[in-house]
Design an enzyme around this catalytic site. Sequence first.
Site, PDB file in Angstrom:
ATOM      1  N   ALA A   1     123.650 104.848 -66.718  1.00 13.57           N
ATOM      2  CA  ALA A   1     123.760 105.245 -65.302  1.00 13.57           C
ATOM      3  C   ALA A   1     123.255 106.667 -65.118  1.00 13.57           C
ATOM      4  O   ALA A   1     123.490 107.530 -65.957  1.00 13.57           O
ATOM      5  CB  ALA A   1     125.208 105.145 -64.837  1.00 13.57           C
TER       6      ALA A   1
ATOM      7  N   GLY B   1     125.073 103.016 -70.759  1.00  9.61           N
ATOM      8  CA  GLY B   1     124.682 101.798 -70.049  1.00  9.61           C
ATOM      9  C   GLY B   1     123.372 101.207 -70.527  1.00  9.61           C
ATOM     10  O   GLY B   1     123.114 100.022 -70.337  1.00  9.61           O
TER      11      GLY B   1
ATOM     12  N   GLU C   1     124.490  99.104 -73.284  1.00  8.25           N
ATOM     13  CA  GLU C   1     125.210  97.950 -72.728  1.00  8.25           C
ATOM     14  C   GLU C   1     124.232  96.902 -72.198  1.00  8.25           C
ATOM     15  O   GLU C   1     124.485  95.695 -72.315  1.00  8.25           O
ATOM     16  CB  GLU C   1     126.181  98.423 -71.648  1.00  8.25           C
ATOM     17  CG  GLU C   1     127.359  99.182 -72.264  1.00  8.25           C
ATOM     18  CD  GLU C   1     128.274  99.850 -71.248  1.00  8.25           C
ATOM     19  OE1 GLU C   1     129.495  99.663 -71.348  1.00  8.25           O
ATOM     20  OE2 GLU C   1     127.758 100.561 -70.356  1.00  8.25           O
TER      21      GLU C   1
ATOM     22  N   GLU D   1     130.475 107.575 -73.889  1.00  7.41           N
ATOM     23  CA  GLU D   1     131.194 107.860 -72.643  1.00  7.41           C
ATOM     24  C   GLU D   1     132.494 108.636 -72.812  1.00  7.41           C
ATOM     25  O   GLU D   1     132.829 109.477 -71.976  1.00  7.41           O
ATOM     26  CB  GLU D   1     131.477 106.543 -71.892  1.00  7.41           C
ATOM     27  CG  GLU D   1     130.269 105.945 -71.190  1.00  7.41           C
ATOM     28  CD  GLU D   1     129.473 104.982 -72.060  1.00  7.41           C
ATOM     29  OE1 GLU D   1     128.761 104.146 -71.515  1.00  7.41           O
ATOM     30  OE2 GLU D   1     129.569 105.082 -73.319  1.00  7.41           O
TER      31      GLU D   1
END
Length: 276
Positions: free
Chosen positions: A79, A127, A130, A150
């Site tokens: 992100a 992300g 991910e 994170e």
Amino acid sequence: DVMTVRSSIHPEAKEMSTVLYEQAGKIVTITINRPDAMNAIDAETQAALVEAWTRFRDDDGAWVAILTGAGEKSFSAGADLKKMIPASFGKGARRRDHESLGLGGITRGLEIWKPMIAAINGHCLAGGMEQALACDIRISAPHASFGLPEVRWGIFPGAGGTQRLPRTVSLAKAMEIILMAKTLTAEEALAAGLINAVVPAAELMPTARKWAETICEKGPLAVRAAKEAILRGLTMPLQDGLRLEAFLSGTLRGTEDAVEGPKAFAEKRKPNFQAR
């Protein structure tokens, strides 16, 4: 023929270039195209990725997808913290589109049983990792790095990382990577079973396409049913998984492709599958 994806969420927007959608034969290549921002996902890119993946899922002529990042530095850094985080965290945080649909469109909520290959061309973090974990096969350039950092910033991997990583590597290794915010080299990721192969950077996309072509030679409905059986079976007790396997196997036997495959074998020729 490279086409950019226009977002239906922002219909007034001109042709977007944050995501490139390219189809060659039955293989689709989806490229996150923000190299100057480490291919991080902002709202515009998120909308375009959701549209790209939905288009791939629904197109009968598309059998395998390759996900990659533009440039040589980054696959995706996840992100875009500068753009996405302020509205998503803190006491007044709103539920965001990327939370309901999953960052990058594939980490939550969008079921795609067609095979997906991640061609990891650089940093594969947060992300970004991910999204790679939401793909079925991961091929990496030697200079790529992997991590879910994170917790270092007081948040945690919320786009599937805590669920998919322990299903991909050992539980102990997943704990080490997530709780210590560890970054792995490509070789370490390969040793951990996180990725399938490391190839020279110049061979990354040709290798991904070669693997995609190999899958396209197989029975497409059989490949999709096998992927569904594997992924859904992972969350089931063995007996339930075996029942699911029997059901999907039985359903497959009624298809034209299932008639064509054994016929081609008997006639000593390549099968001509139609995904029917």
